[in-house]
Design a protein around this motif. Sequence first.
Motif, PDB file in Angstrom:
ATOM      1  N   MET A 196       0.833  -1.207   0.000  1.00  0.00           N
ATOM      2  CA  MET A 196       0.000   0.000   0.000  1.00  0.00           C
ATOM      3  C   MET A 196       0.866   1.254   0.000  1.00  0.00           C
ATOM      4  O   MET A 196       0.603   2.204  -0.729  1.00  0.00           O
ATOM      5  CB  MET A 196      -0.906   0.038   1.240  1.00  0.00           C
ATOM      6  CG  MET A 196      -2.186  -0.719   1.104  1.00  0.00           C
ATOM      7  SD  MET A 196      -3.402  -0.294   2.390  1.00  0.00           S
ATOM      8  CE  MET A 196      -2.516  -0.543   3.901  1.00  0.00           C
ATOM      9  N   MET A 197       1.906   1.254   0.820  1.00  0.00           N
ATOM     10  CA  MET A 197       2.780   2.421   0.920  1.00  0.00           C
ATOM     11  C   MET A 197       3.495   2.679  -0.403  1.00  0.00           C
ATOM     12  O   MET A 197       3.597   3.822  -0.852  1.00  0.00           O
ATOM     13  CB  MET A 197       3.795   2.231   2.046  1.00  0.00           C
ATOM     14  CG  MET A 197       3.189   2.233   3.432  1.00  0.00           C
ATOM     15  SD  MET A 197       2.391   3.798   3.849  1.00  0.00           S
ATOM     16  CE  MET A 197       3.791   4.891   3.819  1.00  0.00           C
ATOM     17  N   ALA A 198       3.999   1.627  -1.023  1.00  0.00           N
ATOM     18  CA  ALA A 198       4.708   1.792  -2.293  1.00  0.00           C
ATOM     19  C   ALA A 198       3.775   2.335  -3.372  1.00  0.00           C
ATOM     20  O   ALA A 198       4.159   3.204  -4.161  1.00  0.00           O
ATOM     21  CB  ALA A 198       5.324   0.466  -2.730  1.00  0.00           C
ATOM     22  N   PHE A 199       2.542   1.849  -3.406  1.00  0.00           N
ATOM     23  CA  PHE A 199       1.599   2.341  -4.399  1.00  0.00           C
ATOM     24  C   PHE A 199       1.241   3.803  -4.127  1.00  0.00           C
ATOM     25  O   PHE A 199       1.177   4.617  -5.048  1.00  0.00           O
ATOM     26  CB  PHE A 199       0.332   1.479  -4.422  1.00  0.00           C
ATOM     27  CG  PHE A 199      -0.592   1.836  -5.554  1.00  0.00           C
ATOM     28  CD1 PHE A 199      -0.324   1.406  -6.845  1.00  0.00           C
ATOM     29  CD2 PHE A 199      -1.719   2.608  -5.338  1.00  0.00           C
ATOM     30  CE1 PHE A 199      -1.163   1.735  -7.897  1.00  0.00           C
ATOM     31  CE2 PHE A 199      -2.567   2.949  -6.379  1.00  0.00           C
ATOM     32  CZ  PHE A 199      -2.284   2.510  -7.665  1.00  0.00           C
ATOM     33  N   ALA A 200       1.027   4.161  -2.868  1.00  0.00           N
ATOM     34  CA  ALA A 200       0.715   5.551  -2.518  1.00  0.00           C
ATOM     35  C   ALA A 200       1.864   6.468  -2.914  1.00  0.00           C
ATOM     36  O   ALA A 200       1.647   7.565  -3.441  1.00  0.00           O
ATOM     37  CB  ALA A 200       0.419   5.672  -1.027  1.00  0.00           C
ATOM     38  N   LEU A 201       3.098   6.022  -2.687  1.00  0.00           N
ATOM     39  CA  LEU A 201       4.243   6.836  -3.085  1.00  0.00           C
ATOM     40  C   LEU A 201       4.284   6.986  -4.607  1.00  0.00           C
ATOM     41  O   LEU A 201       4.613   8.058  -5.116  1.00  0.00           O
ATOM     42  CB  LEU A 201       5.555   6.242  -2.575  1.00  0.00           C
ATOM     43  CG  LEU A 201       6.777   7.107  -2.832  1.00  0.00           C
ATOM     44  CD1 LEU A 201       6.670   8.441  -2.101  1.00  0.00           C
ATOM     45  CD2 LEU A 201       8.046   6.394  -2.434  1.00  0.00           C
ATOM     46  N   VAL A 246      13.281   2.697   8.651  1.00  0.00           N
ATOM     47  CA  VAL A 246      13.294   1.508   9.506  1.00  0.00           C
ATOM     48  C   VAL A 246      12.957   0.238   8.735  1.00  0.00           C
ATOM     49  O   VAL A 246      12.943  -0.843   9.298  1.00  0.00           O
ATOM     50  CB  VAL A 246      12.353   1.674  10.722  1.00  0.00           C
ATOM     51  CG1 VAL A 246      12.847   2.781  11.634  1.00  0.00           C
ATOM     52  CG2 VAL A 246      10.927   1.932  10.285  1.00  0.00           C
ATOM     53  N   ARG A 247      12.693   0.375   7.435  1.00  0.00           N
ATOM     54  CA  ARG A 247      12.419  -0.769   6.563  1.00  0.00           C
ATOM     55  C   ARG A 247      13.221  -0.598   5.273  1.00  0.00           C
ATOM     56  O   ARG A 247      12.652  -0.250   4.233  1.00  0.00           O
ATOM     57  CB  ARG A 247      10.927  -0.851   6.247  1.00  0.00           C
ATOM     58  CG  ARG A 247      10.099  -1.255   7.435  1.00  0.00           C
ATOM     59  CD  ARG A 247       8.620  -1.144   7.121  1.00  0.00           C
ATOM     60  NE  ARG A 247       7.800  -1.399   8.274  1.00  0.00           N
ATOM     61  CZ  ARG A 247       7.551  -0.515   9.235  1.00  0.00           C
ATOM     62  NH1 ARG A 247       8.068   0.680   9.178  1.00  0.00           N
ATOM     63  NH2 ARG A 247       6.801  -0.839  10.258  1.00  0.00           N
ATOM     64  N   PRO A 248      14.520  -0.826   5.326  1.00  0.00           N
ATOM     65  CA  PRO A 248      15.364  -0.584   4.152  1.00  0.00           C
ATOM     66  C   PRO A 248      14.912  -1.320   2.895  1.00  0.00           C
ATOM     67  O   PRO A 248      15.113  -0.833   1.788  1.00  0.00           O
ATOM     68  CB  PRO A 248      16.744  -1.062   4.600  1.00  0.00           C
ATOM     69  CG  PRO A 248      16.704  -0.996   6.095  1.00  0.00           C
ATOM     70  CD  PRO A 248      15.284  -1.276   6.482  1.00  0.00           C
ATOM     71  N   ALA A 249      14.268  -2.453   3.040  1.00  0.00           N
ATOM     72  CA  ALA A 249      13.808  -3.197   1.865  1.00  0.00           C
ATOM     73  C   ALA A 249      12.759  -2.405   1.088  1.00  0.00           C
ATOM     74  O   ALA A 249      12.625  -2.568  -0.115  1.00  0.00           O
ATOM     75  CB  ALA A 249      13.234  -4.548   2.290  1.00  0.00           C
ATOM     76  N   ALA A 250      12.033  -1.524   1.772  1.00  0.00           N
ATOM     77  CA  ALA A 250      10.995  -0.734   1.112  1.00  0.00           C
ATOM     78  C   ALA A 250      11.569   0.496   0.412  1.00  0.00           C
ATOM     79  O   ALA A 250      10.849   1.211  -0.271  1.00  0.00           O
ATOM     80  CB  ALA A 250       9.947  -0.304   2.133  1.00  0.00           C
ATOM     81  N   ALA A 251      12.864   0.746   0.581  1.00  0.00           N
ATOM     82  CA  ALA A 251      13.473   1.983   0.079  1.00  0.00           C
ATOM     83  C   ALA A 251      14.091   1.857  -1.306  1.00  0.00           C
ATOM     84  O   ALA A 251      14.621   2.841  -1.822  1.00  0.00           O
ATOM     85  CB  ALA A 251      14.535   2.462   1.062  1.00  0.00           C
ATOM     86  N   GLY A 252      14.025   0.715  -1.937  1.00  0.00           N
ATOM     87  CA  GLY A 252      14.688   0.506  -3.224  1.00  0.00           C
ATOM     88  C   GLY A 252      14.297   1.516  -4.285  1.00  0.00           C
ATOM     89  O   GLY A 252      15.160   2.127  -4.917  1.00  0.00           O
ATOM     90  N   GLU A 253      13.004   1.689  -4.500  1.00  0.00           N
ATOM     91  CA  GLU A 253      12.550   2.637  -5.513  1.00  0.00           C
ATOM     92  C   GLU A 253      12.961   4.058  -5.168  1.00  0.00           C
ATOM     93  O   GLU A 253      13.294   4.847  -6.044  1.00  0.00           O
ATOM     94  CB  GLU A 253      11.030   2.578  -5.667  1.00  0.00           C
ATOM     95  CG  GLU A 253      10.578   1.596  -6.718  1.00  0.00           C
ATOM     96  CD  GLU A 253       9.100   1.717  -6.986  1.00  0.00           C
ATOM     97  OE1 GLU A 253       8.673   2.734  -7.564  1.00  0.00           O
ATOM     98  OE2 GLU A 253       8.389   0.778  -6.607  1.00  0.00           O
ATOM     99  N   LEU A 254      12.930   4.375  -3.881  1.00  0.00           N
ATOM    100  CA  LEU A 254      13.309   5.716  -3.440  1.00  0.00           C
ATOM    101  C   LEU A 254      14.779   5.993  -3.755  1.00  0.00           C
ATOM    102  O   LEU A 254      15.128   7.085  -4.190  1.00  0.00           O
ATOM    103  CB  LEU A 254      13.042   5.842  -1.941  1.00  0.00           C
ATOM    104  CG  LEU A 254      12.799   7.206  -1.370  1.00  0.00           C
ATOM    105  CD1 LEU A 254      11.728   7.956  -2.125  1.00  0.00           C
ATOM    106  CD2 LEU A 254      12.437   7.100   0.094  1.00  0.00           C
TER     107      LEU A 254
END
Length: 189
Positions: free
Chosen positions: A56-61, A119-127
Amino acid sequence: MPKKVDHQARRTLIADALMRVAAEQGLEAVSLRHVAAAAGVSAGMVQHYFRTKDEMMAFALAVVRDRNQVRVTEAIGRLGDDPPARLLLRTMIAALLPLDEQSRADGRVALAFLAYTAVRPAAAGELRDDTAQMVGFLAGLLPGPDRAADAAGLLALMEGLGVYLLGGQYTAEQALAALDAQLDLLFAG
């Protein structure tokens, strides 16, 4: 006859609800239940489109990224053909700063996502990819021998100004004056 469902529209509806919850109550309030209530849909529907909060967070971003792209494209389009690099940079950065209500709402979501990825480096790839592309683009417009470092500094200034605008420490006028001062330094001589 089965009803046709626009899945992209439903995902966007849910992402918009997530952004409203994050913008109004903070990222810690983002949950399946809160997002479903804000979207006016069932929790099961949210789970159907997004298995995890990270999805959800990735899609919102991505929605915020798309909105920013539209703002930047429209602002740059008003400059006409072949604008000077300094004006192009100022226009682009000003379009990305949270200077109106819609961009402030998007900025709060982007800031919340940035904190989330801390706090969730795996979620930061696209960023990370977006940041590298932005630094490369900015560097291509800057003069001088240390363009990559200058671009990184300009991006950091933009992000810092965004945080100060969202927190109310700076007015739009103060933020734009700081941006202009930095651009004057970069384009002097």
